[in-house]
Write a protein that holds these residues in place. Structure first.
Motif, mmCIF file in Angstrom:
data_model
loop_
_atom_site.group_PDB
_atom_site.id
_atom_site.type_symbol
_atom_site.label_atom_id
_atom_site.label_comp_id
_atom_site.label_asym_id
_atom_site.label_seq_id
_atom_site.Cartn_x
_atom_site.Cartn_y
_atom_site.Cartn_z
ATOM 1 N N VAL A 1 0.842 -1.203 0.000
ATOM 2 C CA VAL A 1 0.000 0.000 0.000
ATOM 3 C C VAL A 1 0.874 1.250 0.000
ATOM 4 C CG1 VAL A 1 -1.756 1.299 1.245
ATOM 5 C CG2 VAL A 1 -1.891 -1.207 1.163
ATOM 6 N N ALA B 1 2.511 1.514 -3.444
ATOM 7 C CA ALA B 1 1.553 1.938 -4.467
ATOM 8 C C ALA B 1 1.264 3.433 -4.370
ATOM 9 C CB ALA B 1 0.257 1.132 -4.321
ATOM 10 N N ARG B 2 1.135 3.951 -3.146
ATOM 11 C CA ARG B 2 0.873 5.384 -2.972
ATOM 12 C C ARG B 2 2.053 6.223 -3.449
ATOM 13 N NH1 ARG B 2 -1.819 5.119 3.111
ATOM 14 N NH2 ARG B 2 -3.912 4.478 2.442
ATOM 15 N N GLN B 3 3.265 5.821 -3.055
ATOM 16 C CA GLN B 3 4.439 6.608 -3.425
ATOM 17 C C GLN B 3 4.667 6.581 -4.933
ATOM 18 O OE1 GLN B 3 7.573 4.940 -0.998
ATOM 19 N NE2 GLN B 3 7.100 6.279 0.725
ATOM 20 N N LEU C 1 -4.548 -1.637 -6.349
ATOM 21 C CA LEU C 1 -4.497 -0.370 -5.615
ATOM 22 C C LEU C 1 -4.469 0.818 -6.564
ATOM 23 C CD1 LEU C 1 -1.970 -1.516 -2.894
ATOM 24 C CD2 LEU C 1 -4.230 -0.553 -2.388
ATOM 25 N N TRP C 2 -3.841 0.660 -7.716
ATOM 26 C CA TRP C 2 -3.773 1.747 -8.688
ATOM 27 C C TRP C 2 -5.075 1.959 -9.445
ATOM 28 C CZ3 TRP C 2 1.550 -0.269 -10.772
ATOM 29 C CH2 TRP C 2 2.571 0.201 -9.922
ATOM 30 N N TYR D 1 -6.185 1.534 -0.048
ATOM 31 C CA TYR D 1 -6.676 2.531 -0.998
ATOM 32 C C TYR D 1 -5.558 3.520 -1.312
ATOM 33 C CZ TYR D 1 -9.533 6.183 -3.113
ATOM 34 O OH TYR D 1 -10.046 7.113 -3.970
ATOM 35 N N VAL D 2 -5.496 3.962 -2.555
ATOM 36 C CA VAL D 2 -4.506 4.950 -2.984
ATOM 37 C C VAL D 2 -5.235 6.193 -3.485
ATOM 38 C CG1 VAL D 2 -2.669 5.478 -4.628
ATOM 39 C CG2 VAL D 2 -2.787 3.209 -3.589
ATOM 40 N N LYS E 1 -4.482 9.535 -7.396
ATOM 41 C CA LYS E 1 -3.751 8.789 -8.417
ATOM 42 C C LYS E 1 -4.187 9.155 -9.833
ATOM 43 C CE LYS E 1 -6.694 4.665 -7.720
ATOM 44 N NZ LYS E 1 -7.185 4.899 -6.350
#
Length: 315
Positions: free
Chosen positions: A82, A85-87, A137-138, A157-158, A161
């Motif tokens: 997670v 994916a966020r970064q 996630l994306w 959750y992201v 994006k």
């Protein structure tokens, strides 16, 4: 589709030959400009300092260039999916979608070894689950839970994006059946192992067959690592070895391009002079040659490597 060229940095700092390419970013910025102007479309970020340093370097490279795609080397299991994916989505969104993810296999940690057997298959199973989660996630529009063999996610959750999610290019490699099955499911670009034209062609067929099981045979692109010798050579990368005049190097690479290779990952070209020379000579010849080849329709074997060309595969 035109050939693309990716710069794979070595270790050629003027004051310390063991220092990485990104040792001094003030100096690296000059080289990045030459790389971008010399006809390279991509650059690999694979610093020995590790994943978080690679992410920071990738951000700096994207900030200092206008068109280069950054191929970020990444490993499953280093940070939570997670968080990763966020970064990655944030970097990609802020820098115009110029980020690609290069997934390498990495041994499990000691902590993992205490709870499950360590082996080649297990490593690739974790990569598979990791990539499934990154892609989910994306693309998801609401939080989700996941409980798998390697990862447990609660409310994953992201945010931020982009309106269409994050769509990073996934690059993978490998030669085992297990690796190819995972790559066939996830890879957009497959990085080939060095070898003769026959060896490379056979590997490409195996990769296509693995991708076909997921309906993706026609969606894969292929990249081949190539080391061009002009002086001091880069260390730490396996590649097809080439030396000689630019025309001979280009001719040898065209034989590989004839297999359906879309991209050459150029190793051993790190000093400003080497970057400028290869961009001006070899890459320019390669960019123009496919168009001439299609127009002239040469006989079979016309683009085989020149007998005088020194070429070998290092494994």
């Amino acid at each position: 589709m035109p050939l693309e060229f990716t710069h794979v940095p070595g270790r050629t700092h003027a004051a310390d030959n063991s220092a990485p390419f990104f040792y001094d970013f003030a100096e690296t910025a000059t080289r990045l400009g030459l790389i971008e102007d010399g006809g390279f479309q991509k650059i690999v970020v694979d610093d020995t300092a590790g994943l978080l340093t690679n992410m920071d370097i990738a951000t700096q490279v994207l900030d200092r260039t206008s068109s280069l795609e950054v191929v970020l080397t990444h490993w499953a299991g280093v940070i939570d999916p997670v968080v990763a994916a966020r970064q990655l989505a944030a970097i990609d969104a802020r820098r115009g979608g110029r980020l690609a993810l290069r997934m390498l296999s990495e041994p499990l940690s000691d902590d993992d070894a205490e709870t499950r057997p360590v082996g080649h298959t297990v490593i690739w199973q974790r990569i598979d689950e990791y990539l499934v989660l990154l892609k989910r996630l994306w693309s998801n529009d609401r939080p989700f839970d996941h409980e798998g063999a390697f990862y447990s996610i609660n409310g994953g959750y992201v945010p931020r994006k982009g309106p269409h999610g994050a769509d990073l290019t996934i690059r993978m490699g490998g030669q085992s059946g297990t690796a190819l099955r995972v790559a066939g499911r996830h890879a957009d670009v497959f990085e080939l192992a060095p070898g003769s034209i026959d060896d490379v062609g056979q590997l490409m067929e195996r990769v296509r067959a693995a991708a076909a099981e997921h309906g993706r045979a026609g969606k894969l692109r292929f990249a081949l690592p190539v080391r061009i010798h002009q002086g001091a050579s880069a260390a730490g990368h396996k590649a097809v070895d080439l030396s000689g005049p630019p025309a001979q190097v280009a001719l040898s690479l065209l034989a590989y391009a004839g297999l359906g290779i879309d991209e050459f990952m150029i190793v051993g070209v790190d000093t400003p002079r080497e970057i400028a020379t290869v961009g001006r000579d070899t890459l320019a010849l390669l960019r123009n040659s496919p168009a001439r080849r299609e127009a002239e329709v040469p006989q079979a074997g016309a683009f085989a490597p020149h007998p005088a060309q020194r070429m070998q595969a290092r494994v």
